[in-house]
Design a protein around this motif. Sequence first.
Motif, PDB file in Angstrom:
ATOM      1  N   GLY A  14       0.831  -1.121   0.147  1.00  0.00           N
ATOM      2  CA  GLY A  14      -0.036   0.137   0.086  1.00  0.00           C
ATOM      3  C   GLY A  14       0.790   1.363  -0.043  1.00  0.00           C
ATOM      4  N   ASP A  15       0.163   2.371   0.108  1.00  0.00           N
ATOM      5  CA  ASP A  15       0.769   3.627   0.283  1.00  0.00           C
ATOM      6  C   ASP A  15       1.781   3.699   1.403  1.00  0.00           C
ATOM      7  OD1 ASP A  15      -0.255   4.297  -1.978  1.00  0.00           O
ATOM      8  OD2 ASP A  15      -1.934   5.223  -0.793  1.00  0.00           O
ATOM      9  N   ARG A  28      -0.040  -6.035   2.479  1.00  0.00           N
ATOM     10  CA  ARG A  28      -1.415  -7.029   2.726  1.00  0.00           C
ATOM     11  C   ARG A  28      -1.554  -7.953   1.760  1.00  0.00           C
ATOM     12  NH1 ARG A  28      -2.758  -2.278   1.194  1.00  0.00           N
ATOM     13  NH2 ARG A  28      -3.748  -1.549  -0.626  1.00  0.00           N
ATOM     14  N   GLY A  29      -2.167  -9.073   2.294  1.00  0.00           N
ATOM     15  CA  GLY A  29      -2.194 -10.287   1.318  1.00  0.00           C
ATOM     16  C   GLY A  29      -1.241 -11.313   1.945  1.00  0.00           C
ATOM     17  N   GLU A  30      -0.923 -12.175   0.806  1.00  0.00           N
ATOM     18  CA  GLU A  30      -0.259 -13.161   1.022  1.00  0.00           C
ATOM     19  C   GLU A  30       1.193 -12.902   0.280  1.00  0.00           C
ATOM     20  OE1 GLU A  30      -1.566 -17.157  -0.479  1.00  0.00           O
ATOM     21  OE2 GLU A  30      -3.665 -16.835   0.651  1.00  0.00           O
ATOM     22  N   LEU A  31       2.176 -13.235   1.249  1.00  0.00           N
ATOM     23  CA  LEU A  31       3.676 -12.558   0.809  1.00  0.00           C
ATOM     24  C   LEU A  31       4.384 -13.878   1.005  1.00  0.00           C
ATOM     25  CD1 LEU A  31       3.674  -9.430   2.929  1.00  0.00           C
ATOM     26  CD2 LEU A  31       3.686  -9.575   0.380  1.00  0.00           C
ATOM     27  N   ASP A  32       4.862 -14.292  -0.273  1.00  0.00           N
ATOM     28  CA  ASP A  32       5.702 -15.728  -0.631  1.00  0.00           C
ATOM     29  C   ASP A  32       6.761 -15.040  -1.667  1.00  0.00           C
ATOM     30  OD1 ASP A  32       4.228 -16.160  -3.059  1.00  0.00           O
ATOM     31  OD2 ASP A  32       2.769 -17.179  -2.133  1.00  0.00           O
ATOM     32  N   GLN A  33       7.477 -16.179  -2.237  1.00  0.00           N
ATOM     33  CA  GLN A  33       8.410 -15.770  -3.113  1.00  0.00           C
ATOM     34  C   GLN A  33       7.917 -15.180  -4.586  1.00  0.00           C
ATOM     35  OE1 GLN A  33      10.715 -19.272  -3.974  1.00  0.00           O
ATOM     36  NE2 GLN A  33       9.125 -20.319  -4.887  1.00  0.00           N
ATOM     37  N   ASP A  34       6.775 -15.575  -4.668  1.00  0.00           N
ATOM     38  CA  ASP A  34       6.029 -15.037  -5.964  1.00  0.00           C
ATOM     39  C   ASP A  34       5.507 -13.680  -5.741  1.00  0.00           C
ATOM     40  OD1 ASP A  34       6.583 -17.625  -7.261  1.00  0.00           O
ATOM     41  OD2 ASP A  34       4.583 -18.403  -6.598  1.00  0.00           O
ATOM     42  N   THR A  35       5.292 -13.183  -4.669  1.00  0.00           N
ATOM     43  CA  THR A  35       4.530 -11.702  -4.520  1.00  0.00           C
ATOM     44  C   THR A  35       5.256 -10.842  -3.591  1.00  0.00           C
ATOM     45  OG1 THR A  35       3.442 -12.306  -2.412  1.00  0.00           O
ATOM     46  CG2 THR A  35       2.248 -12.909  -4.561  1.00  0.00           C
ATOM     47  N   ALA A  57       1.993  -4.545   9.016  1.00  0.00           N
ATOM     48  CA  ALA A  57       1.647  -5.915   8.898  1.00  0.00           C
ATOM     49  C   ALA A  57       0.204  -6.449   9.152  1.00  0.00           C
ATOM     50  CB  ALA A  57       2.770  -6.798   9.392  1.00  0.00           C
ATOM     51  N   GLY A  58      -0.630  -5.297   9.678  1.00  0.00           N
ATOM     52  CA  GLY A  58      -2.019  -5.702  10.000  1.00  0.00           C
ATOM     53  C   GLY A  58      -2.865  -6.383   8.802  1.00  0.00           C
ATOM     54  N   ALA A  59      -2.614  -6.124   7.868  1.00  0.00           N
ATOM     55  CA  ALA A  59      -3.488  -6.834   6.778  1.00  0.00           C
ATOM     56  C   ALA A  59      -2.573  -7.812   5.926  1.00  0.00           C
ATOM     57  CB  ALA A  59      -4.028  -5.742   5.574  1.00  0.00           C
ATOM     58  N   ILE A  60      -1.541  -8.326   6.372  1.00  0.00           N
ATOM     59  CA  ILE A  60      -0.870  -9.610   5.824  1.00  0.00           C
ATOM     60  C   ILE A  60      -1.411 -10.679   6.185  1.00  0.00           C
ATOM     61  CG2 ILE A  60       1.149 -10.701   5.670  1.00  0.00           C
ATOM     62  CD1 ILE A  60       2.803  -7.971   6.047  1.00  0.00           C
ATOM     63  N   THR A  61      -1.988 -11.345   5.550  1.00  0.00           N
ATOM     64  CA  THR A  61      -2.625 -12.741   5.878  1.00  0.00           C
ATOM     65  C   THR A  61      -1.893 -13.964   5.856  1.00  0.00           C
ATOM     66  OG1 THR A  61      -3.412 -13.072   3.442  1.00  0.00           O
ATOM     67  CG2 THR A  61      -4.936 -11.933   5.242  1.00  0.00           C
ATOM     68  N   PHE A  62      -0.654 -13.793   5.114  1.00  0.00           N
ATOM     69  CA  PHE A  62       0.248 -14.911   5.339  1.00  0.00           C
ATOM     70  C   PHE A  62       1.669 -14.498   4.790  1.00  0.00           C
ATOM     71  CE2 PHE A  62       2.721 -18.193   2.790  1.00  0.00           C
ATOM     72  CZ  PHE A  62       2.765 -19.302   3.510  1.00  0.00           C
ATOM     73  N   GLY A  63       2.742 -15.126   5.451  1.00  0.00           N
ATOM     74  CA  GLY A  63       4.159 -14.911   5.111  1.00  0.00           C
ATOM     75  C   GLY A  63       4.846 -15.878   5.335  1.00  0.00           C
ATOM     76  N   ASP A  64       5.645 -16.409   4.144  1.00  0.00           N
ATOM     77  CA  ASP A  64       6.502 -17.616   4.345  1.00  0.00           C
ATOM     78  C   ASP A  64       7.801 -17.371   4.655  1.00  0.00           C
ATOM     79  OD1 ASP A  64       7.784 -16.550   1.936  1.00  0.00           O
ATOM     80  OD2 ASP A  64       7.291 -18.543   0.597  1.00  0.00           O
ATOM     81  N   SER A  65       8.722 -18.384   4.257  1.00  0.00           N
ATOM     82  CA  SER A  65      10.005 -18.397   4.568  1.00  0.00           C
ATOM     83  C   SER A  65      10.858 -17.217   3.853  1.00  0.00           C
ATOM     84  CB  SER A  65      10.999 -19.548   4.614  1.00  0.00           C
ATOM     85  OG  SER A  65      10.867 -20.038   3.167  1.00  0.00           O
ATOM     86  N   PRO A  85       1.216  -7.509  13.632  1.00  0.00           N
ATOM     87  CA  PRO A  85       1.116  -8.551  12.872  1.00  0.00           C
ATOM     88  C   PRO A  85      -0.114  -9.526  13.604  1.00  0.00           C
ATOM     89  CG  PRO A  85       2.794  -8.773  14.497  1.00  0.00           C
ATOM     90  CD  PRO A  85       2.238  -7.439  14.369  1.00  0.00           C
ATOM     91  N   GLY A  86      -0.760 -10.251  12.480  1.00  0.00           N
ATOM     92  CA  GLY A  86      -1.815 -11.070  12.733  1.00  0.00           C
ATOM     93  C   GLY A  86      -1.254 -12.273  13.290  1.00  0.00           C
ATOM     94  N   GLU A  87      -2.419 -13.205  13.707  1.00  0.00           N
ATOM     95  CA  GLU A  87      -1.781 -14.563  14.395  1.00  0.00           C
ATOM     96  C   GLU A  87      -0.939 -15.433  13.535  1.00  0.00           C
ATOM     97  OE1 GLU A  87      -1.592 -17.293  17.179  1.00  0.00           O
ATOM     98  OE2 GLU A  87      -2.609 -15.307  17.400  1.00  0.00           O
ATOM     99  N   GLN A  88      -1.105 -15.467  12.229  1.00  0.00           N
ATOM    100  CA  GLN A  88      -0.067 -16.309  11.420  1.00  0.00           C
ATOM    101  C   GLN A  88       1.261 -15.823  11.441  1.00  0.00           C
ATOM    102  OE1 GLN A  88       1.696 -15.661   8.194  1.00  0.00           O
ATOM    103  NE2 GLN A  88       2.188 -17.834   8.114  1.00  0.00           N
TER     104      GLN A  88
END
Length: 114
Positions: A14-15, A28-35, A57-65, A85-88
């Motif tokens: 976001g901004d 926000r959203g899912e953050l992995d190697q593709d995004t 990180a409030g709107a991040i729904t997933f983060g990987d390694s 950060p959210g629960e995940q």
Amino acid sequence: MSGAGDEFQPGVVGDGYPAGTGWVVAARGELDQDTLAPLEEALTSAADRYPLVVLDAGAITFGDSSFLNLLLRLHHLTTLRIAAPGEQLRRLFAVTGADTVLSVRASVEDATGA
């Protein structure tokens, strides 16, 4: 990456906006190697210019390694704080021990304060 629908997801980053002597980057959203590329660019750019970078990180729904690796690398370049950060993400940080290295705050306001 072959079709029009395969471009980077709009809105993963976001901004950004100034906060005291630092800069806030909202993701926000899912953050992995593709995004991850747009976020990496935003955080690295902010780290080059500001002594404090806050990841909202409030709107991040997933983060990987790969996301975690990015945060740990940025931690060495600047003062990095992760806000709300959210629960995940909290679970990811706890399981990997990153919560003992990274500065995790309850809110953006907490992260931008002294």
